[in-house]
Design a protein around this motif. Structure first.
Motif, mmCIF file in Angstrom:
data_model
loop_
_atom_site.group_PDB
_atom_site.id
_atom_site.type_symbol
_atom_site.label_atom_id
_atom_site.label_comp_id
_atom_site.label_asym_id
_atom_site.label_seq_id
_atom_site.Cartn_x
_atom_site.Cartn_y
_atom_site.Cartn_z
ATOM 1 N N GLN A 119 0.503 -0.982 0.388
ATOM 2 C CA GLN A 119 0.070 0.134 0.147
ATOM 3 C C GLN A 119 1.356 1.560 -0.251
ATOM 4 N N VAL A 121 1.604 5.130 1.214
ATOM 5 C CA VAL A 121 1.625 6.515 1.759
ATOM 6 C C VAL A 121 0.135 6.829 2.583
ATOM 7 N N LYS A 123 -2.899 5.422 1.927
ATOM 8 C CA LYS A 123 -3.660 4.568 3.443
ATOM 9 C C LYS A 123 -2.076 4.359 3.735
ATOM 10 N N ARG A 124 -1.581 3.815 4.044
ATOM 11 C CA ARG A 124 -0.927 2.517 4.919
ATOM 12 C C ARG A 124 0.067 4.057 6.555
ATOM 13 N N HIS A 125 -0.239 5.131 6.220
ATOM 14 C CA HIS A 125 0.488 5.968 7.333
ATOM 15 C C HIS A 125 -0.704 7.289 7.121
ATOM 16 N N GLY A 126 -1.689 7.690 6.345
ATOM 17 C CA GLY A 126 -2.744 8.830 6.704
ATOM 18 C C GLY A 126 -2.250 9.406 6.076
ATOM 19 N N PHE A 127 -0.831 9.669 5.303
ATOM 20 C CA PHE A 127 -0.549 11.110 3.880
ATOM 21 C C PHE A 127 -1.856 12.275 3.599
ATOM 22 N N PRO A 144 4.154 10.874 -1.673
ATOM 23 C CA PRO A 144 4.891 11.000 -0.773
ATOM 24 C C PRO A 144 5.186 12.231 0.050
ATOM 25 N N ARG A 161 8.730 6.771 7.026
ATOM 26 C CA ARG A 161 7.373 6.205 6.599
ATOM 27 C C ARG A 161 6.871 6.391 4.993
ATOM 28 N N ALA A 163 5.760 3.434 1.415
ATOM 29 C CA ALA A 163 4.818 2.838 1.141
ATOM 30 C C ALA A 163 5.870 1.212 1.262
ATOM 31 N N MET A 166 1.562 -3.948 4.189
ATOM 32 C CA MET A 166 0.518 -3.628 5.272
ATOM 33 C C MET A 166 -0.247 -4.227 5.636
#
Length: 206
Positions: A119, A121, A123-127, A144, A161, A163, A166
């Motif tokens: 995934q 950034v 979806k994975r970290h909420g960027f 990113p 952080r 991609a 996940m």
């Protein structure tokens, strides 16, 4: 006993005494069979090994077939050790959900989270992505952005952080309340959500 092995059935909702809808998870916990009793003399530590879920003998390795026959039970799909227990348990003894849990207990649930694959950034970290769609920002909505400096430090720091893969990791959710125990069907209803997909194995610990 400090816990049981279970299978996640799915989610539903129940109503509290004041009429509030509570999201909850239904788990089939047990019956679990004691497949091994470990002691300080034989294994160097104390633990109880429980087995859950039926498995065909032709799909079981021969050492495990002998292991289960020694306990006087059929092959099991999932084996888990529990180190915290007070009562004396015998080889081949079956434990049901009513033997371990009661309404109002608080438990921890361990499971394997759903795999999300590779995934980005957002979806994975909420960027939020880089900028808008105007002023030359072409195809940058979910990118990113900058990940490091140029001449110094001339590298990307560890832990940035980015991609990547996940999900599909071991997750423990703590302090979930047992709302209801249905011993006839070996079901326990727990408040909130627990990790894992439907029909996946979970470990419930007191």
């Amino acid at each position: 006993m400090s816990g049981l092995i279970g299978k996640k059935i799915g989610m539903t909702s129940v109503y509290s005494a004041d009429g509030q809808a509570l999201a909850c998870t239904v788990i089939e916990a047990g019956p679990c069979v004691v497949t091994q009793v470990k002691t300080d003399e034989t294994d160097g530590y104390k633990a109880i090994q429980l087995g859950f879920g039926e498995k065909k003998e032709k799909h079981t390795t021969q050492p495990l077939v002998g292991h289960f026959k020694k306990a006087g039970t059929t092959p099991k799909r999932k084996l888990v050790e529990f180190k915290e227990f007070e009562e004396e348990l015998n080889l081949g003894q079956a434990l049901s959900v009513a033997d371990v849990f009661g309404e109002g207990d608080f438990v921890d649930v361990v499971g394997t989270a759903k795999g999300r694959g590779f995934q980005g950034v957002v979806k994975r970290h909420g960027f939020a992505g880089v900028g808008g769609q105007t002023h030359g920002q072409h195809n940058r909505q979910r990118h990113p952005g900058s990940i490091g400096a140029c001449s110094f430090p001339s590298r990307v720091f560890k832990g940035i952080r980015m991609a990547g893969r996940m999900g599909n990791n071991r997750v423990k959710v703590q302090n979930l309340k047992v709302l209801k125990v249905i011993p006839e069907q070996n079901l326990v209803v727990i408040s909130g959500s627990v990790p894992g997909a439907k029909n996946s194995f979970v470990i419930i610990e007191k």
